[in-house]
Write a protein that holds these residues in place. Structure first.
Motif, PDB file in Angstrom:
ATOM      1  N   THR A   1       0.833  -1.188   0.000  1.00  0.00           N
ATOM      2  CA  THR A   1       0.000   0.000   0.000  1.00  0.00           C
ATOM      3  C   THR A   1       0.874   1.247   0.000  1.00  0.00           C
TER       4      THR A   1
ATOM      5  N   ASP B   1      -2.814   6.086  -0.144  1.00  0.00           N
ATOM      6  CA  ASP B   1      -3.939   5.171  -0.318  1.00  0.00           C
ATOM      7  C   ASP B   1      -4.705   5.022   0.993  1.00  0.00           C
TER       8      ASP B   1
ATOM      9  N   GLN C   1      -4.161   2.546  -5.322  1.00  0.00           N
ATOM     10  CA  GLN C   1      -4.250   3.837  -5.992  1.00  0.00           C
ATOM     11  C   GLN C   1      -3.069   4.684  -5.556  1.00  0.00           C
TER      12      GLN C   1
ATOM     13  N   GLN D   1      -3.122   3.666 -10.902  1.00  0.00           N
ATOM     14  CA  GLN D   1      -3.085   2.555  -9.960  1.00  0.00           C
ATOM     15  C   GLN D   1      -1.978   1.588 -10.356  1.00  0.00           C
TER      16      GLN D   1
END
Length: 482
Positions: free
Chosen positions: A77, A81, A98, A182
């Motif tokens: 991550t 995000d 993302q 992404q």
């Protein structure tokens, strides 16, 4: 949106400012201190030895940006995000992270590429420095190539709801000029019904009815007796030998119909591929000039070389000729050469053969760090020791004819084979071979007590087959993207 509190924590428990719901996350996993600008100081609070991984390295303390890729436990991550989740809770099952959002302004052309000066920066050694332009049109956004990137369309019009995949990124075009960038979190290498036949005797199958799904972030070892197809399997994945039947896909794309995917699969052969007379740095510089996109400036190529020298701990040897360094150091140079393009999967074929125990452990530690940084690592190894199994996540045991005798947790392989035969195998994983090929009687010669087909049948009746093959394949139904 940045957090309000000056210092906050991230973890699985309710008391954290931000929660990540995943079994690999500690109750209080991470302390975050905002610094100036968009930088943060991270302090790992997990008792896991690799609870915080930044830039493929397990660390306790790190200074990062809002969109620096992190690995917390098994979760890949970014802070950005996590911050964007309005509930403060992040589920770990999303297939993509993302990284950032962009607003495409009407009437303006936007430049995308690996360079940080681009309007849409896509840092990756697989992407051209200045890759493409997005120009507004009456029906959406027209993509025009500046410098070619493998897999990038030359010209296409993108509309609201479209997704453009340029490895390793997914660009999602939304309403009102919204563009989300992404990156895939958990790609799988999926092998279905693979059959490989002997190159001269086509009636003989080296591997048949072979199916497997291997996720990124996993360090998988492959062992087996001579003729089991270990190296054959790796070469087939990398398309170095033809396959007779079946499919091999990455991110749902067949490697035969999408050859550009092969740039996402690195392969390190058993024999060195370095140029002995060149220095370590010169070998990497030569490979960078050949492999990186042609429009990358010399300074950017050298930065990539310096990064690899640092990560592979070769800085002291950078000016040494490759014929004057140790075998273990040469293997690390080979490893660095394949990491230039930051492959999604790294295949290593018997790279520990002929190395000392210390050099072998060094290579295995590097491969583990690469896997924990989010890459898939598959290693064939001739004679592993118990310490090697401790570094691996999973172990694939192949028997004659490419038959899967076991695929599951590496640390449980010894118990699996000992319980199957009623023997004690806890001394060394090398004894797995003795159990596989145990003769029927002392006088029976090569006639085995348990043929490969019986080992396959025994494995398919085990819970490991259900968890590691059936379940994974069921979740990864391959399909061609639009």
């Amino acid at each position: 949106m940045k957090p309000i509190s000056p210092i906050f924590t991230i973890g699985r428990a309710d008391h954290n400012k931000y929660r990540i719901i995943d079994d690999s996350i500690s109750e209080t996993h991470l302390q975050v201190t905002p610094l100036s600008g968009s930088e943060y100081l991270l302090r790992g609070l997990s008792d896991q030895p690799e609870g915080l991984i930044v830039d493929r390295q397990a660390v306790h303390l790190a200074r990062v940006g809002e969109y620096t890729l992190l690995q917390l436990g098994n979760v890949h991550t970014t802070l950005g995000d996590i911050f964007k989740n309005a509930t403060g809770t992040v589920a770990s099952h999303s297939n993509h992270i993302q990284l950032r959002e962009h607003h495409l302004k009407p009437g303006r052309t936007h430049l995308a590429g690996a360079s940080s000066v681009c309007d849409i920066p896509l840092p990756s050694p697989r992407i051209a420095w200045y890759a493409f332009k997005l120009q507004p049109s009456s029906s959406g956004w027209h993509l025009e190539t500046v410098h070619n990137t493998v897999g990038q369309p030359q010209a296409i019009t993108l509309r609201e709801g479209d997704t453009l995949k340029i490895s390793p990124y997914h660009l999602l075009f939304g309403a009102n000029g919204n563009l989300q960038v992404q990156i895939a979190k958990d790609d799988h290498l999926v092998i279905r019904n693979l059959e490989i036949r002997h190159p001269t005797d086509r009636s003989k199958s080296l591997i048949q009815n072979f199916s497997l799904a291997i996720p990124t972030g996993e360090f998988m070892g492959i062992i087996g007796p001579s003729g089991a197809g270990k190296s054959t399997l790796l070469k087939a994945i990398r398309q170095l030998i033809p396959i007779h039947n079946g499919t091999i896909s990455l991110s749902g794309r067949d490697t035969r119909t999408h050859p550009e995917i092969l740039k996402e699969i690195g392969f390190i052969p058993q024999d060195d591929v370095v140029i002995p007379e060149l220095t370590v740095e010169e070998n990497l510089q030569y490979a960078a000039a050949f492999k990186l996109p042609a429009d990358w400036p010399a300074t950017a190529r050298q930065e990539k070389v310096n990064e690899l020298l640092k990560n592979l701990r070769l800085e002291e040897q950078r000016h040494h000729s490759c014929n004057k360094i140790s075998g273990g150091q040469r293997k690390r140079v080979n490893l660095a050469l394949e990491l230039l393009l930051e492959p999604t999967f790294l295949l290593a074929d018997e790279v520990c053969s002929g190395l000392s125990a210390l050099d072998t452990d060094n290579i295995l530690q590097h491969l583990r760090r690469i896997a924990k940084g989010g890459k898939g690592v598959i290693l064939t190894i001739h004679s592993p020791d118990i310490e090697a199994l401790d570094l691996m996540d999973t172990l694939l045991v192949l028997d004659k004819g490419g038959v899967i005798a076991y695929y599951g947790p590496a640390q449980k392989a010894l118990r699996y084979f000992s319980s199957a035969q009623g023997d004690s195998l806890y001394k060394s994983p090398k004894l797995i071979f003795d159990v596989l090929e145990k003769p029927k009687t002392p006088e029976s010669g090569e006639e085995r007590k348990t043929p490969p087909e019986e080992w396959q049948k025994h494995y398919r009746a085990s819970p490991y087959y259900h968890d590691y093959i059936e379940n994974r394949l069921a979740k990864e139904v391959s399909h061609e993207p639009n």
